[in-house]
Design a protein around this motif. Sequence first.
Motif, mmCIF file in Angstrom:
data_model
loop_
_atom_site.group_PDB
_atom_site.id
_atom_site.type_symbol
_atom_site.label_atom_id
_atom_site.label_comp_id
_atom_site.label_asym_id
_atom_site.label_seq_id
_atom_site.Cartn_x
_atom_site.Cartn_y
_atom_site.Cartn_z
ATOM 1 N N ARG A 111 -21.070 7.599 2.666
ATOM 2 C CA ARG A 111 -20.263 6.572 3.314
ATOM 3 C C ARG A 111 -19.354 6.191 2.166
ATOM 4 O O ARG A 111 -18.791 7.081 1.306
ATOM 5 C CB ARG A 111 -21.432 5.265 2.499
ATOM 6 N N GLU A 112 -17.861 5.702 3.197
ATOM 7 C CA GLU A 112 -17.345 5.763 2.095
ATOM 8 C C GLU A 112 -16.820 3.928 1.535
ATOM 9 O O GLU A 112 -16.908 3.260 2.307
ATOM 10 C CB GLU A 112 -15.874 5.928 3.218
ATOM 11 N N VAL A 113 -17.037 4.046 -0.100
ATOM 12 C CA VAL A 113 -16.420 2.743 -0.526
ATOM 13 C C VAL A 113 -15.424 2.352 -0.598
ATOM 14 O O VAL A 113 -14.271 3.189 -0.624
ATOM 15 C CB VAL A 113 -17.901 2.735 -1.626
ATOM 16 N N VAL A 114 -14.298 1.368 -0.485
ATOM 17 C CA VAL A 114 -13.790 0.910 -0.853
ATOM 18 C C VAL A 114 -13.480 -0.203 -1.845
ATOM 19 O O VAL A 114 -12.117 -0.179 -2.119
ATOM 20 C CB VAL A 114 -12.903 0.154 0.734
ATOM 21 N N LEU A 115 -14.327 -0.398 -1.946
ATOM 22 C CA LEU A 115 -14.472 -1.847 -3.467
ATOM 23 C C LEU A 115 -15.125 -1.823 -3.982
ATOM 24 O O LEU A 115 -16.516 -1.485 -3.997
ATOM 25 C CB LEU A 115 -13.891 -2.896 -3.195
ATOM 26 N N ARG A 116 -15.405 -1.731 -5.658
ATOM 27 C CA ARG A 116 -16.329 -2.023 -6.660
ATOM 28 C C ARG A 116 -16.307 -3.729 -7.153
ATOM 29 O O ARG A 116 -15.029 -4.043 -7.455
ATOM 30 C CB ARG A 116 -16.031 -0.856 -8.142
ATOM 31 N N VAL A 117 -17.197 -4.355 -6.625
ATOM 32 C CA VAL A 117 -17.322 -6.125 -6.973
ATOM 33 C C VAL A 117 -17.794 -5.439 -8.662
ATOM 34 O O VAL A 117 -18.858 -4.788 -8.398
ATOM 35 C CB VAL A 117 -17.989 -6.163 -6.775
ATOM 36 N N ILE A 118 -17.377 -6.850 -9.833
ATOM 37 C CA ILE A 118 -18.285 -6.654 -10.819
ATOM 38 C C ILE A 118 -18.203 -8.657 -10.985
ATOM 39 O O ILE A 118 -17.046 -8.496 -11.285
ATOM 40 C CB ILE A 118 -17.272 -6.544 -11.838
ATOM 41 N N ASN A 119 -19.233 -9.074 -10.296
ATOM 42 C CA ASN A 119 -19.188 -10.482 -10.455
ATOM 43 C C ASN A 119 -19.057 -11.223 -12.453
ATOM 44 O O ASN A 119 -19.667 -10.377 -12.447
ATOM 45 C CB ASN A 119 -20.115 -10.838 -9.834
ATOM 46 N N VAL A 141 -18.354 8.036 -10.074
ATOM 47 C CA VAL A 141 -17.656 7.095 -9.764
ATOM 48 C C VAL A 141 -16.135 7.090 -8.922
ATOM 49 O O VAL A 141 -15.116 7.761 -9.334
ATOM 50 C CB VAL A 141 -16.800 6.340 -11.406
ATOM 51 N N PRO A 142 -16.392 6.872 -8.132
ATOM 52 C CA PRO A 142 -15.486 6.628 -7.256
ATOM 53 C C PRO A 142 -14.044 5.930 -8.028
ATOM 54 O O PRO A 142 -13.995 5.261 -8.173
ATOM 55 C CB PRO A 142 -16.013 6.326 -5.929
ATOM 56 N N HIS A 143 -12.373 6.728 -6.979
ATOM 57 C CA HIS A 143 -11.818 5.974 -7.720
ATOM 58 C C HIS A 143 -11.714 4.809 -6.713
ATOM 59 O O HIS A 143 -10.171 5.009 -5.240
ATOM 60 C CB HIS A 143 -10.836 6.872 -7.735
ATOM 61 N N VAL A 144 -11.679 4.184 -6.510
ATOM 62 C CA VAL A 144 -11.668 2.764 -5.720
ATOM 63 C C VAL A 144 -11.074 1.395 -6.242
ATOM 64 O O VAL A 144 -11.089 1.486 -7.635
ATOM 65 C CB VAL A 144 -12.887 2.489 -5.109
ATOM 66 N N ALA A 174 -8.479 -4.576 -0.550
ATOM 67 C CA ALA A 174 -8.349 -3.611 -0.539
ATOM 68 C C ALA A 174 -8.696 -2.601 0.354
ATOM 69 O O ALA A 174 -7.798 -0.981 -0.169
ATOM 70 C CB ALA A 174 -10.262 -2.954 -1.908
ATOM 71 N N GLY A 175 -9.206 -2.811 1.878
ATOM 72 C CA GLY A 175 -8.559 -1.940 2.420
ATOM 73 C C GLY A 175 -7.353 -1.712 3.226
ATOM 74 O O GLY A 175 -6.780 -0.944 3.758
ATOM 75 N N HIS A 176 -6.269 -2.952 2.941
ATOM 76 C CA HIS A 176 -5.891 -2.774 3.654
ATOM 77 C C HIS A 176 -4.514 -1.792 2.712
ATOM 78 O O HIS A 176 -3.958 -1.031 3.250
ATOM 79 C CB HIS A 176 -4.427 -4.407 3.648
ATOM 80 N N VAL A 177 -4.551 -1.613 0.835
ATOM 81 C CA VAL A 177 -4.036 -2.020 -0.272
ATOM 82 C C VAL A 177 -4.053 0.021 0.150
ATOM 83 O O VAL A 177 -3.151 0.657 -0.207
ATOM 84 C CB VAL A 177 -4.740 -1.767 -1.342
ATOM 85 N N ARG A 178 -5.848 0.013 0.195
ATOM 86 C CA ARG A 178 -5.403 1.830 0.116
ATOM 87 C C ARG A 178 -4.901 2.588 1.555
ATOM 88 O O ARG A 178 -4.601 3.632 0.986
ATOM 89 C CB ARG A 178 -6.780 1.595 0.905
ATOM 90 N N LEU A 182 2.764 1.921 -0.633
ATOM 91 C CA LEU A 182 3.589 1.418 -1.770
ATOM 92 C C LEU A 182 2.515 0.322 -2.432
ATOM 93 O O LEU A 182 2.329 0.380 -3.729
ATOM 94 C CB LEU A 182 4.703 0.224 -0.455
ATOM 95 N N TRP A 183 2.071 -0.498 -1.581
ATOM 96 C CA TRP A 183 0.697 -1.328 -2.299
ATOM 97 C C TRP A 183 -0.323 -0.557 -3.107
ATOM 98 O O TRP A 183 -1.326 -0.584 -3.533
ATOM 99 C CB TRP A 183 0.304 -2.614 -1.552
ATOM 100 N N GLU A 184 -0.894 0.654 -1.890
ATOM 101 C CA GLU A 184 -1.746 1.910 -2.749
ATOM 102 C C GLU A 184 -1.266 1.971 -4.241
ATOM 103 O O GLU A 184 -2.107 2.414 -5.455
ATOM 104 C CB GLU A 184 -2.816 3.305 -2.402
ATOM 105 N N ASN A 185 0.121 1.987 -4.302
ATOM 106 C CA ASN A 185 0.286 3.086 -5.705
ATOM 107 C C ASN A 185 0.712 1.842 -6.796
ATOM 108 O O ASN A 185 0.760 1.846 -8.161
ATOM 109 C CB ASN A 185 1.097 3.307 -5.770
ATOM 110 N N GLN A 186 0.783 0.325 -6.236
ATOM 111 C CA GLN A 186 1.121 -0.403 -7.316
ATOM 112 C C GLN A 186 -0.343 -1.311 -7.704
ATOM 113 O O GLN A 186 0.481 -1.914 -8.990
ATOM 114 C CB GLN A 186 2.500 -1.504 -6.385
#
Length: 272
Positions: A111-119, A141-144, A174-178, A182-186
């Motif tokens: 699976r390709e994860v896009v976000l790590r959530v900490i509630n 620990v994936p880089h997401v 997260a998916g859009h930024v990835r 521009l935004w993936e770096n910023q």
Amino acid sequence: MRNIRWSMVFYVFLGLVIFVGLAMLMSLVSKKDSQQLCKELKVVVEGKETFIDQQDISKMIDQKFGSVVGKDLAGIKVQQIEEAIEMLPYVSNAEVHLDMDGTMQVTVQQREVVLRVINKAGREYYVDRLGKKVPVTLKYVPHVMVANGNISEGYKQPLEMVESKLVQDLVRIAGHVRGDNLWENQIVQIFVNEQRDIELIPRVGREVLVIGSADSLDYKLRRLEVYYKNILPKVGSEAYEKVNVKYGGQIICERRGNWFIDSLQMKINMKN
């Protein structure tokens, strides 16, 4: 005898010979396949992540089905092995193939994860591109992107779907930024404040970028680009504490320290 078409007889006879030959060949192949022993297990793990590896899959197969090496190929439960592998929360698809040379090849897609959530209770989980929750593991620990703050939705079991609009918005951002150079770096982090507004934490600069929600996301990010290109160079990175594009047609900048607010009405060309 003069009326016999010998060419037709020849072609019919040739067809029968080919048919019988193929039948005999298939019978030999089937017999060999039923008697062929598995000589080797090969596991290929595909995908950008490394939640699992070849040893994890091989060990799971041995534990649930016993060692396949040395077994008759005909006796190996291919479908059951595929289904068992696909039950793993880090696997999206599995295929098992048996070759005539005695090799059992297992191909696993992670699976390709896009976000790590900490509630807000400190419970953590990943979310994949399909909106399914994936458990956190100490092995990898994936880089997401990480999202934390005032997030209520927790985690009950692997692969349950994201339920709240808030977390759906976080996954969308997260998916859009990835996928954006521009935004993936910023953007390095997503935060949900006490008003449940979504904030983006930039890599460069001390100001917090408030977008509110993922509604009209492209429009909001274009206004942030206006800020970075036209405003930031004039005022410097220390001028503002917050930059708010939550409201349409405005870039609201909150000055650092004295809480003075600049409301900049922007006419943005939608074709740009």
